[in-house]
Design an enzyme around this catalytic site. Structure first.
Site, PDB file in Angstrom:
ATOM      1  N   LYS A  44       4.914  -0.130  13.231  1.00 30.64           N
ATOM      2  CA  LYS A  44       4.345   0.597  12.082  1.00 30.64           C
ATOM      3  C   LYS A  44       3.678   1.890  12.547  1.00 30.64           C
ATOM      4  CE  LYS A  44       3.759  -3.766   9.673  1.00 30.64           C
ATOM      5  NZ  LYS A  44       2.873  -4.921   9.506  1.00 30.64           N
ATOM      6  N   ILE A  46       0.840  -1.208   0.000  1.00 28.96           N
ATOM      7  CA  ILE A  46       0.000   0.000   0.000  1.00 28.96           C
ATOM      8  C   ILE A  46       0.873   1.256   0.000  1.00 28.96           C
ATOM      9  CG2 ILE A  46      -1.864   1.237   1.175  1.00 28.96           C
ATOM     10  CD1 ILE A  46      -2.529  -1.382   2.634  1.00 28.96           C
TER      11      ILE A  46
END
Ligand code: NAP
Length: 431
Positions: free
Chosen positions: A206, A137
Protein backbone atom coordinates in the site's frame (compact mmCIF):
# COMPACT_ATOMS: atom_id res chain seq x y z
CA UNK A 1 -34.52 10.16 -25.81
CA UNK A 2 -33.28 6.65 -26.60
CA UNK A 3 -32.22 4.46 -23.67
CA UNK A 4 -28.42 4.20 -23.31
CA UNK A 5 -27.30 0.63 -24.05
CA UNK A 6 -26.21 -1.35 -20.96
CA UNK A 7 -22.59 -1.42 -19.83
CA UNK A 8 -21.53 -5.07 -19.74
CA UNK A 9 -19.60 -5.97 -16.58
CA UNK A 10 -17.63 -9.14 -15.76
CA UNK A 11 -16.34 -9.88 -12.25
CA UNK A 12 -13.45 -12.24 -11.53
CA UNK A 13 -13.63 -13.44 -7.92
CA UNK A 14 -16.76 -13.79 -5.79
CA UNK A 15 -15.24 -14.09 -2.33
CA UNK A 16 -15.38 -11.61 0.55
CA UNK A 17 -15.29 -8.52 -1.69
CA UNK A 18 -16.68 -9.87 -4.98
CA UNK A 19 -19.86 -11.22 -3.39
CA UNK A 20 -20.53 -7.82 -1.78
CA UNK A 21 -19.90 -5.97 -5.05
CA UNK A 22 -22.48 -8.20 -6.77
CA UNK A 23 -24.95 -7.66 -3.93
CA UNK A 24 -24.56 -3.84 -4.11
CA UNK A 25 -24.80 -3.87 -7.92
CA UNK A 26 -28.13 -5.70 -7.58
CA UNK A 27 -29.60 -3.71 -4.70
CA UNK A 28 -28.59 -0.31 -6.12
CA UNK A 29 -29.12 -1.04 -9.81
CA UNK A 30 -31.55 1.84 -10.39
CA UNK A 31 -29.40 4.45 -8.64
CA UNK A 32 -26.23 3.23 -10.35
CA UNK A 33 -27.97 3.49 -13.73
CA UNK A 34 -28.92 7.13 -13.00
CA UNK A 35 -25.46 8.00 -11.70
CA UNK A 36 -23.62 6.40 -14.61
CA UNK A 37 -26.07 7.34 -17.32
CA UNK A 38 -26.47 3.71 -18.46
CA UNK A 39 -27.69 0.50 -16.84
CA UNK A 40 -25.16 -2.14 -15.74
CA UNK A 41 -25.48 -5.70 -17.00
CA UNK A 42 -23.51 -8.38 -15.14
CA UNK A 43 -22.54 -10.83 -17.89
CA UNK A 44 -20.48 -13.31 -15.85
CA UNK A 45 -18.68 -14.08 -12.59
CA UNK A 46 -15.39 -15.99 -12.71
CA UNK A 47 -14.56 -18.29 -9.79
CA UNK A 48 -12.28 -21.24 -9.07
CA UNK A 49 -14.73 -23.67 -7.50
CA UNK A 50 -18.09 -23.99 -9.27
CA UNK A 51 -19.50 -26.32 -6.60
CA UNK A 52 -19.51 -23.67 -3.83
CA UNK A 53 -22.84 -22.36 -2.63
CA UNK A 54 -23.10 -18.66 -3.59
CA UNK A 55 -26.34 -17.09 -2.38
CA UNK A 56 -27.36 -14.01 -4.36
CA UNK A 57 -25.47 -14.99 -7.52
CA UNK A 58 -27.43 -16.53 -10.41
CA UNK A 59 -25.91 -19.94 -11.23
CA UNK A 60 -25.87 -19.28 -14.98
CA UNK A 61 -23.52 -16.31 -14.45
CA UNK A 62 -20.81 -18.43 -12.82
CA UNK A 63 -17.89 -19.78 -14.80
CA UNK A 64 -14.45 -21.18 -14.16
CA UNK A 65 -13.36 -20.37 -17.72
CA UNK A 66 -12.19 -16.82 -17.03
CA UNK A 67 -10.44 -16.44 -20.35
CA UNK A 68 -13.65 -17.22 -22.29
CA UNK A 69 -15.56 -14.73 -20.11
CA UNK A 70 -13.00 -12.01 -20.88
CA UNK A 71 -13.19 -12.79 -24.60
CA UNK A 72 -16.84 -11.68 -24.51
CA UNK A 73 -15.23 -8.20 -24.34
CA UNK A 74 -17.16 -6.71 -21.43
CA UNK A 75 -17.04 -2.90 -21.08
CA UNK A 76 -15.69 -3.29 -17.55
CA UNK A 77 -13.83 -6.15 -15.85
CA UNK A 78 -13.60 -6.11 -12.06
CA UNK A 79 -10.70 -8.24 -10.78
CA UNK A 80 -11.26 -9.40 -7.18
CA UNK A 81 -9.35 -12.67 -7.07
CA UNK A 82 -6.05 -11.44 -5.54
CA UNK A 83 -2.44 -12.71 -5.91
CA UNK A 84 -0.06 -11.98 -8.77
CA UNK A 85 -0.84 -14.77 -11.23
CA UNK A 86 -3.17 -15.56 -12.87
CA UNK A 87 -4.63 -12.13 -11.98
CA UNK A 88 -1.98 -10.27 -14.03
CA UNK A 89 -2.57 -12.49 -17.06
CA UNK A 90 -6.35 -11.98 -16.87
CA UNK A 91 -6.11 -8.20 -16.38
CA UNK A 92 -3.80 -7.90 -19.39
CA UNK A 93 -6.16 -10.04 -21.47
CA UNK A 94 -9.08 -7.80 -20.45
CA UNK A 95 -7.17 -4.60 -21.26
CA UNK A 96 -5.97 -5.92 -24.60
CA UNK A 97 -9.58 -6.81 -25.42
CA UNK A 98 -10.55 -3.15 -24.84
CA UNK A 99 -12.23 -3.62 -21.43
CA UNK A 100 -11.67 -1.03 -18.69
CA UNK A 101 -10.39 -2.67 -15.51
CA UNK A 102 -11.08 -2.16 -11.82
CA UNK A 103 -8.97 -4.04 -9.30
CA UNK A 104 -8.45 -4.22 -5.53
CA UNK A 105 -5.23 -6.18 -5.95
CA UNK A 106 -2.61 -4.22 -3.97
CA UNK A 107 -0.03 -7.02 -4.23
CA UNK A 108 -0.14 -7.00 -8.03
CA UNK A 109 -0.30 -3.20 -8.39
CA UNK A 110 2.68 -2.74 -6.06
CA UNK A 111 4.65 -5.49 -7.80
CA UNK A 112 3.96 -4.72 -11.43
CA UNK A 113 1.53 -1.82 -11.76
CA UNK A 114 3.73 -0.42 -14.53
CA UNK A 115 2.93 -3.28 -16.94
CA UNK A 116 -0.79 -2.87 -16.32
CA UNK A 117 -0.69 0.93 -16.66
CA UNK A 118 1.31 0.77 -19.90
CA UNK A 119 -1.14 -1.75 -21.38
CA UNK A 120 -4.12 0.41 -20.32
CA UNK A 121 -2.50 3.49 -21.86
CA UNK A 122 -1.89 1.63 -25.13
CA UNK A 123 -5.41 0.19 -25.28
CA UNK A 124 -6.90 3.58 -24.25
CA UNK A 125 -8.91 2.06 -21.37
CA UNK A 126 -9.22 2.89 -17.66
CA UNK A 127 -7.38 1.13 -14.85
CA UNK A 128 -8.86 2.09 -11.43
CA UNK A 129 -7.89 0.58 -8.07
CA UNK A 130 -9.29 2.69 -5.21
CA UNK A 131 -10.05 -0.42 -3.11
CA UNK A 132 -6.43 -1.60 -3.16
CA UNK A 133 -5.44 0.77 -0.32
CA UNK A 134 -7.35 1.31 2.92
CA UNK A 135 -10.64 -0.37 1.86
CA UNK A 136 -13.55 2.06 2.04
CA UNK A 137 -11.47 5.18 2.61
CA UNK A 138 -11.44 7.48 -0.42
CA UNK A 139 -7.71 8.03 -0.71
CA UNK A 140 -6.33 7.27 -4.15
CA UNK A 141 -8.75 9.54 -5.99
CA UNK A 142 -8.03 12.45 -3.58
CA UNK A 143 -4.30 11.92 -4.22
CA UNK A 144 -4.69 11.38 -7.95
CA UNK A 145 -7.22 14.17 -8.58
CA UNK A 146 -8.05 16.49 -5.64
CA UNK A 147 -4.47 17.04 -4.43
CA UNK A 148 -2.85 16.85 -7.84
CA UNK A 149 -2.36 20.62 -7.91
CA UNK A 150 -0.54 20.64 -4.60
CA UNK A 151 2.90 19.48 -3.50
CA UNK A 152 2.63 16.48 -1.16
CA UNK A 153 5.59 16.33 1.21
CA UNK A 154 4.76 13.43 3.49
CA UNK A 155 2.26 10.63 3.99
CA UNK A 156 1.94 8.80 7.32
CA UNK A 157 -0.53 5.97 7.28
CA UNK A 158 -1.98 3.19 9.38
CA UNK A 159 -2.94 0.98 6.43
CA UNK A 160 -3.09 -2.49 7.95
CA UNK A 161 -6.02 -3.24 10.23
CA UNK A 162 -4.66 -6.52 11.58
CA UNK A 163 -1.49 -5.01 13.00
CA UNK A 164 -3.36 -1.97 14.30
CA UNK A 165 -5.74 -4.30 16.14
CA UNK A 166 -2.80 -6.22 17.66
CA UNK A 167 -0.97 -3.05 18.73
CA UNK A 168 -4.20 -1.61 20.21
CA UNK A 169 -4.64 -4.73 22.38
CA UNK A 170 -0.98 -4.60 23.44
CA UNK A 171 -1.37 -0.93 24.39
CA UNK A 172 -4.78 -0.96 26.05
CA UNK A 173 -4.94 -4.43 27.63
CA UNK A 174 -1.23 -5.07 28.23
CA UNK A 175 -1.38 -8.22 26.07
CA UNK A 176 1.72 -9.85 24.59
CA UNK A 177 2.16 -9.89 20.80
CA UNK A 178 1.28 -13.61 20.67
CA UNK A 179 -1.91 -13.28 22.68
CA UNK A 180 -3.06 -10.18 20.74
CA UNK A 181 -2.39 -12.02 17.46
CA UNK A 182 -4.47 -14.97 18.68
CA UNK A 183 -7.44 -12.72 19.50
CA UNK A 184 -7.08 -11.04 16.06
CA UNK A 185 -7.23 -14.51 14.48
CA UNK A 186 -10.22 -15.56 16.62
CA UNK A 187 -12.12 -12.45 15.47
CA UNK A 188 -11.24 -13.01 11.80
CA UNK A 189 -9.04 -9.87 11.59
CA UNK A 190 -5.92 -11.96 10.97
CA UNK A 191 -5.37 -14.83 8.54
CA UNK A 192 -4.30 -18.27 9.77
CA UNK A 193 -0.96 -17.37 8.17
CA UNK A 194 -0.52 -13.78 9.37
CA UNK A 195 2.91 -13.28 7.77
CA UNK A 196 1.91 -10.67 5.15
CA UNK A 197 0.30 -8.52 7.83
CA UNK A 198 2.65 -8.83 10.83
CA UNK A 199 5.83 -8.66 8.75
CA UNK A 200 4.59 -5.43 7.14
CA UNK A 201 4.40 -6.76 3.55
CA UNK A 202 0.74 -5.81 3.08
CA UNK A 203 1.40 -2.27 4.36
CA UNK A 204 4.48 -2.06 2.11
CA UNK A 205 2.37 -2.78 -1.01
CA UNK A 206 0.00 0.00 0.00
CA UNK A 207 2.91 2.35 0.77
CA UNK A 208 4.25 1.80 -2.75
CA UNK A 209 0.87 2.61 -4.33
CA UNK A 210 0.42 5.75 -2.20
CA UNK A 211 3.98 6.96 -2.84
CA UNK A 212 3.61 6.51 -6.60
CA UNK A 213 0.46 8.64 -6.67
CA UNK A 214 1.73 11.29 -4.24
CA UNK A 215 5.14 11.78 -5.80
CA UNK A 216 4.42 11.07 -9.50
CA UNK A 217 7.17 8.49 -9.51
CA UNK A 218 7.11 4.78 -10.24
CA UNK A 219 7.41 2.97 -6.89
CA UNK A 220 7.24 -0.81 -6.44
CA UNK A 221 7.20 -2.94 -3.31
CA UNK A 222 10.91 -3.60 -3.83
CA UNK A 223 11.57 0.11 -3.22
CA UNK A 224 9.92 0.02 0.21
CA UNK A 225 11.96 -0.54 3.38
CA UNK A 226 9.93 -2.94 5.51
CA UNK A 227 9.98 -3.97 9.20
CA UNK A 228 7.05 -5.72 10.89
CA UNK A 229 5.76 -5.74 14.46
CA UNK A 230 6.79 -9.23 15.62
CA UNK A 231 9.57 -7.98 17.88
CA UNK A 232 7.48 -5.36 19.72
CA UNK A 233 7.37 -6.21 23.42
CA UNK A 234 5.37 -5.00 26.39
CA UNK A 235 8.56 -3.24 27.51
CA UNK A 236 8.46 -1.10 24.33
CA UNK A 237 4.74 -0.43 24.79
CA UNK A 238 5.23 0.64 28.44
CA UNK A 239 8.21 2.85 27.56
CA UNK A 240 6.10 4.56 24.88
CA UNK A 241 3.25 5.08 27.34
CA UNK A 242 5.58 6.61 29.94
CA UNK A 243 6.71 9.18 27.39
CA UNK A 244 3.19 9.97 26.18
CA UNK A 245 3.46 7.90 22.99
CA UNK A 246 1.69 4.98 21.37
CA UNK A 247 3.26 2.44 18.99
CA UNK A 248 1.75 2.06 15.50
CA UNK A 249 2.84 0.27 12.35
CA UNK A 250 3.28 3.17 9.96
CA UNK A 251 3.60 3.41 6.21
CA UNK A 252 5.67 6.51 5.56
CA UNK A 253 6.38 8.11 2.19
CA UNK A 254 8.23 11.39 2.27
CA UNK A 255 10.17 13.84 0.22
CA UNK A 256 13.60 14.02 1.87
CA UNK A 257 15.06 16.55 -0.54
CA UNK A 258 14.16 18.03 -3.92
CA UNK A 259 13.00 15.18 -6.16
CA UNK A 260 14.13 12.42 -3.78
CA UNK A 261 11.87 10.27 -1.63
CA UNK A 262 12.07 7.50 0.97
CA UNK A 263 9.26 4.97 1.38
CA UNK A 264 9.23 2.85 4.53
CA UNK A 265 7.05 0.65 6.72
CA UNK A 266 8.00 0.05 10.35
CA UNK A 267 6.68 0.36 13.88
CA UNK A 268 7.06 3.86 15.27
CA UNK A 269 6.10 5.80 18.36
CA UNK A 270 3.71 8.67 17.80
CA UNK A 271 2.58 11.26 20.38
CA UNK A 272 -0.84 10.47 21.91
CA UNK A 273 -1.99 13.92 20.76
CA UNK A 274 -1.33 13.07 17.09
CA UNK A 275 -4.56 12.30 15.16
CA UNK A 276 -3.18 8.87 14.15
CA UNK A 277 -2.76 7.86 17.81
CA UNK A 278 -6.53 7.67 18.27
CA UNK A 279 -6.96 5.22 15.37
CA UNK A 280 -7.83 2.05 17.28
CA UNK A 281 -8.54 -1.61 16.55
CA UNK A 282 -8.82 -2.58 12.88
CA UNK A 283 -9.44 0.97 11.58
CA UNK A 284 -7.14 2.63 9.04
CA UNK A 285 -6.15 6.26 8.67
CA UNK A 286 -3.81 8.17 6.45
CA UNK A 287 -2.34 11.55 7.32
CA UNK A 288 -1.23 13.59 4.32
CA UNK A 289 0.88 16.74 4.52
CA UNK A 290 0.84 18.97 1.45
CA UNK A 291 2.47 22.36 1.02
CA UNK A 292 -0.64 24.42 0.33
CA UNK A 293 -3.36 22.23 1.86
CA UNK A 294 -1.51 21.63 5.14
CA UNK A 295 -2.42 18.47 7.07
CA UNK A 296 -5.30 16.23 6.02
CA UNK A 297 -6.50 13.01 7.60
CA UNK A 298 -8.47 10.23 5.91
CA UNK A 299 -10.06 7.75 8.34
CA UNK A 300 -12.36 4.73 8.13
CA UNK A 301 -12.70 1.00 7.64
CA UNK A 302 -9.69 -0.35 5.81
CA UNK A 303 -11.03 -3.81 4.99
CA UNK A 304 -14.08 -6.07 5.00
CA UNK A 305 -16.44 -7.11 2.23
CA UNK A 306 -18.95 -4.22 2.22
CA UNK A 307 -16.50 -1.35 2.95
CA UNK A 308 -14.13 -2.55 0.22
CA UNK A 309 -17.06 -3.08 -2.17
CA UNK A 310 -18.03 0.57 -1.59
CA UNK A 311 -14.68 1.66 -3.04
CA UNK A 312 -15.06 -0.78 -5.97
CA UNK A 313 -18.53 0.59 -6.74
CA UNK A 314 -17.14 4.15 -6.68
CA UNK A 315 -14.64 3.08 -9.34
CA UNK A 316 -17.41 1.34 -11.28
CA UNK A 317 -19.45 4.55 -11.47
CA UNK A 318 -16.38 6.59 -12.49
CA UNK A 319 -15.29 4.08 -15.14
CA UNK A 320 -18.90 3.63 -16.31
CA UNK A 321 -19.31 7.39 -16.81
CA UNK A 322 -16.07 7.48 -18.77
CA UNK A 323 -17.29 4.65 -21.03
CA UNK A 324 -20.61 6.41 -21.59
CA UNK A 325 -18.88 9.65 -22.57
CA UNK A 326 -16.16 7.75 -24.47
CA UNK A 327 -13.39 9.27 -22.39
CA UNK A 328 -10.63 7.95 -20.20
CA UNK A 329 -9.85 8.99 -16.61
CA UNK A 330 -6.35 10.04 -15.55
CA UNK A 331 -3.68 7.50 -16.40
CA UNK A 332 -0.38 6.78 -14.69
CA UNK A 333 1.58 9.91 -13.73
CA UNK A 334 5.28 9.17 -13.19
CA UNK A 335 6.80 12.21 -14.89
CA UNK A 336 8.71 13.37 -11.76
CA UNK A 337 10.84 10.21 -11.69
CA UNK A 338 12.12 11.11 -8.22
CA UNK A 339 15.14 9.27 -6.87
CA UNK A 340 14.08 6.62 -4.35
CA UNK A 341 16.61 6.69 -1.54
CA UNK A 342 17.29 3.93 1.01
CA UNK A 343 16.14 4.09 4.64
CA UNK A 344 19.57 5.50 5.59
CA UNK A 345 18.41 8.81 4.11
CA UNK A 346 15.15 8.92 6.10
CA UNK A 347 14.72 11.81 8.51
CA UNK A 348 13.09 10.96 11.81
CA UNK A 349 13.63 11.22 15.54
CA UNK A 350 14.39 8.28 17.79
CA UNK A 351 13.74 6.75 21.18
CA UNK A 352 16.58 4.76 22.76
CA UNK A 353 16.49 2.73 25.94
CA UNK A 354 20.02 2.08 27.26
CA UNK A 355 21.21 0.15 30.29
CA UNK A 356 24.33 1.92 31.53
CA UNK A 357 26.74 1.77 34.48
CA UNK A 358 25.63 4.17 37.21
CA UNK A 359 28.92 6.02 37.60
CA UNK A 360 30.16 9.61 37.17
CA UNK A 361 30.92 10.77 33.62
CA UNK A 362 28.70 8.23 31.85
CA UNK A 363 26.15 10.77 30.71
CA UNK A 364 28.88 13.00 29.27
CA UNK A 365 30.41 10.05 27.40
CA UNK A 366 27.04 9.07 25.93
CA UNK A 367 26.15 12.66 24.98
CA UNK A 368 29.50 12.92 23.20
CA UNK A 369 28.68 9.82 21.10
CA UNK A 370 25.52 11.55 19.86
CA UNK A 371 27.21 14.92 19.35
CA UNK A 372 30.07 13.40 17.32
CA UNK A 373 27.55 12.07 14.78
CA UNK A 374 25.55 15.29 14.75
CA UNK A 375 22.47 13.78 16.40
CA UNK A 376 21.06 16.15 18.98
CA UNK A 377 19.36 14.88 22.12
CA UNK A 378 15.92 16.26 22.97
CA UNK A 379 15.30 14.67 26.40
CA UNK A 380 17.00 12.18 28.73
CA UNK A 381 15.31 10.39 31.58
CA UNK A 382 17.35 8.37 34.06
CA UNK A 383 16.16 5.63 36.40
CA UNK A 384 18.70 4.06 38.74
CA UNK A 385 18.50 0.41 39.79
CA UNK A 386 21.48 -0.59 41.98
CA UNK A 387 24.72 -0.35 40.00
CA UNK A 388 23.01 0.17 36.67
CA UNK A 389 20.84 2.94 35.37
CA UNK A 390 18.36 2.97 32.61
CA UNK A 391 18.58 5.93 30.25
CA UNK A 392 15.60 6.79 28.09
CA UNK A 393 16.79 9.14 25.37
CA UNK A 394 14.79 11.01 22.74
CA UNK A 395 16.61 12.65 19.89
CA UNK A 396 15.67 15.48 17.59
CA UNK A 397 15.18 14.64 13.92
CA UNK A 398 18.28 13.13 12.34
CA UNK A 399 19.24 11.10 9.31
CA UNK A 400 18.85 7.35 9.88
CA UNK A 401 22.47 6.72 8.85
CA UNK A 402 23.72 9.12 11.58
CA UNK A 403 21.67 7.29 14.20
CA UNK A 404 23.15 3.97 12.97
CA UNK A 405 26.64 5.40 13.58
CA UNK A 406 25.62 6.55 17.07
CA UNK A 407 24.40 3.03 17.86
CA UNK A 408 27.62 1.45 16.69
CA UNK A 409 29.64 3.94 18.81
CA UNK A 410 27.44 3.27 21.86
CA UNK A 411 28.07 -0.48 21.52
CA UNK A 412 31.81 0.22 21.90
CA UNK A 413 31.43 2.19 25.14
CA UNK A 414 32.21 0.09 28.21
CA UNK A 415 29.68 2.09 30.26
CA UNK A 416 26.84 0.97 27.97
CA UNK A 417 25.80 -2.48 29.22
CA UNK A 418 22.94 -3.06 26.83
CA UNK A 419 20.77 -1.34 24.24
CA UNK A 420 17.29 -2.44 25.29
CA UNK A 421 15.27 -0.65 22.67
CA UNK A 422 15.52 1.66 19.69
CA UNK A 423 12.46 2.94 17.88
CA UNK A 424 11.70 5.67 15.40
CA UNK A 425 9.44 8.48 16.57
CA UNK A 426 7.08 10.04 14.03
CA UNK A 427 4.51 12.80 14.08
CA UNK A 428 6.33 15.23 16.33
CA UNK A 429 8.20 17.21 13.69
CA UNK A 430 8.17 20.95 14.13
CA UNK A 431 5.46 22.33 11.86
P1 NAP B 1 -11.30 -14.08 -1.36
O1 NAP B 1 -12.41 -13.97 -0.37
O2 NAP B 1 -10.23 -15.07 -1.13
O3 NAP B 1 -11.95 -14.33 -2.80
C1 NAP B 1 -11.18 -14.61 -3.92
C2 NAP B 1 -12.10 -15.00 -5.07
O4 NAP B 1 -11.30 -15.18 -6.22
C3 NAP B 1 -12.86 -16.29 -4.82
O5 NAP B 1 -14.18 -16.19 -5.31
C4 NAP B 1 -12.07 -17.32 -5.63
O6 NAP B 1 -12.85 -18.37 -6.15
C5 NAP B 1 -11.56 -16.48 -6.78
N1 NAP B 1 -10.33 -17.03 -7.33
C6 NAP B 1 -9.13 -17.12 -6.70
N2 NAP B 1 -8.22 -17.69 -7.53
C7 NAP B 1 -8.86 -17.93 -8.69
C8 NAP B 1 -8.47 -18.50 -9.93
N3 NAP B 1 -7.22 -18.94 -10.13
N4 NAP B 1 -9.40 -18.59 -10.91
C9 NAP B 1 -10.66 -18.17 -10.70
N5 NAP B 1 -11.10 -17.61 -9.55
C10 NAP B 1 -10.20 -17.49 -8.55
O7 NAP B 1 -10.57 -12.66 -1.54
P2 NAP B 1 -11.12 -11.22 -1.10
O8 NAP B 1 -10.87 -11.03 0.36
O9 NAP B 1 -12.48 -11.01 -1.63
O10 NAP B 1 -10.06 -10.27 -1.84
C11 NAP B 1 -10.15 -10.00 -3.22
C12 NAP B 1 -9.16 -8.89 -3.58
O11 NAP B 1 -9.52 -7.72 -2.85
C13 NAP B 1 -7.70 -9.19 -3.23
O12 NAP B 1 -6.86 -8.61 -4.18
C14 NAP B 1 -7.52 -8.47 -1.89
O13 NAP B 1 -6.17 -8.08 -1.64
C15 NAP B 1 -8.39 -7.25 -2.12
N6 NAP B 1 -8.89 -6.63 -0.89
C16 NAP B 1 -9.56 -7.36 0.02
C17 NAP B 1 -10.04 -6.75 1.17
C18 NAP B 1 -10.81 -7.53 2.19
O14 NAP B 1 -11.19 -6.95 3.22
N7 NAP B 1 -11.09 -8.81 1.99
C19 NAP B 1 -9.78 -5.38 1.39
C20 NAP B 1 -9.10 -4.65 0.41
C21 NAP B 1 -8.66 -5.28 -0.73
P3 NAP B 1 -13.60 -19.44 -5.19
O15 NAP B 1 -14.70 -18.66 -4.53
O16 NAP B 1 -14.10 -20.46 -6.12
O17 NAP B 1 -12.56 -19.93 -4.24
Amino acid sequence: MSEQKPLRVAIIGAGTVGSQVISLMNSQADDLKMRIGAPLELIGVGVKDLTKDRPGIAKDLLTDDISALLDKKPDVVIELMGSIEPARKFILQAINNGSSVISANKALLAKDGATLHKAAEKADVDLYYEASVAGAIPLLRPLRESLVGDDVVKILGIVNGTTNYILTKMDELGESFDSALKSAQDLGYAETDPTADVMGHDAASKAAILAQLAFHTRVTIDDVYCEGITSITQQDVKAAQQMGFVIKLLAVAEKVKENAIVVRVHPAMIPVAHPLASVREAFNAVFVQAKAAGSLMFYGQGAGGAPTASAVLGDLVAVGRNRVSQKRGPGESVYADAEILPIASALTSYYLNLEVADQPGVLAEISAAFATQGVSIQTVRQETRGKVASLIIRTHQAKESYLASVLSDLKNLSAVKQINGVMRVEGDEPS
